[in-house]
Design an enzyme around this catalytic site. Structure first.
Site: not given
Length: 228
Positions: A152, A186
């Site tokens: 991430d 995401d």
């Protein structure tokens, strides 16, 4: 297969491949050029690249320890396979183009994080606060198949401040809005799901079949055409 269906399949595949390519290229760059918790500003006080890894779901959420990690990865794998099958069904039954685009975004996002979970433990060494990860290290990766961490890096602390003292419970405490760190995959999933929810009445129906030919008012019908 009709030409229109083939064209729609190509659009879906193009979106999936494009999202996967951008997602994975960015993750490879982050993994091999940044250490854990390192960050730099893209737009100061608004948008940062901040490198973290997570073992679980989107936005850093976790699920059930070691067993949960394997279960989540297998669930992602099944979801991606079923997703491709379902997208084929949606295209064949001529659902709204917007639904196909959103479905492609969700599918691409699921596949992007699945790649991390399945293979990153095999192809990268461990990222730490002090050392960069190596791609295809001589001693092997930091994990095994299905045990990779999801990379991430997108961080948007839209507001960083302190609660007023009159606010119950949290008064005077520091807070950040929006705190989660996420990735392109995401974001693709979130955009796809939210858009479907907002436009479900328009998206969730099949394209109307071509109207059957009708007989004009006053036209003469040959009786012989009515005989089987």
């Amino acid at each position: 297969m009709r030409k229109l269906e083939i064209l729609k399949y190509r659009h879906v595949v193009f979106i999936v491949v494009l999202i996967l390519l951008v997602d994975q290229v960015l993750k490879f760059w982050i993994k091999t050029n940044m250490t854990i918790a390192e960050q730099f500003a893209v737009i100061p006080n608004f948008f940062y690249i901040h490198f973290i890894e997570n073992e679980g779901m989107a936005y850093g959420l976790k699920f059930g320890g070691e067993f949960g990690k394997i279960a989540l990865t297998l669930f992602r794998l099944v979801a991606v396979v079923l997703g491709f099958i379902y997208m084929k069904k949606l295209v064949k039954e001529q659902y709204h183009k917007g639904l196909l685009i959103c479905g492609a975004l969700i599918l691409a996002g699921a596949a992007g994080n699945l790649i991390d979970s399945m293979f990153y433990g095999l192809i990268f060494s461990e990222s730490t606060r002090y050392e960069l990860a190596q791609f295809l290290p001589a001693g092997g990766g930091y994990g095994t198949f299905l045990h990779g961490n999801v990379v991430d890096m997108l961080y948007f602390p839209i507001f960083d401040g302190t609660f007023p003292k009159w606010v119950p419970i949290w008064g005077g405490e520091h807070f950040i809005f929006f705190r989660p760190v996420f990735n392109i995959a995401d974001a693709a999933i979130s955009v796809g799901v939210i858009t479907i929810l907002l436009f479900q009445k328009r998206f969730l129906h099949k394209k109307a079949d071509d109207a059957a030919p009708s007989i004009e008012t006053g036209a003469v019908v040959d009786d012989r055409q009515q005989v089987m």
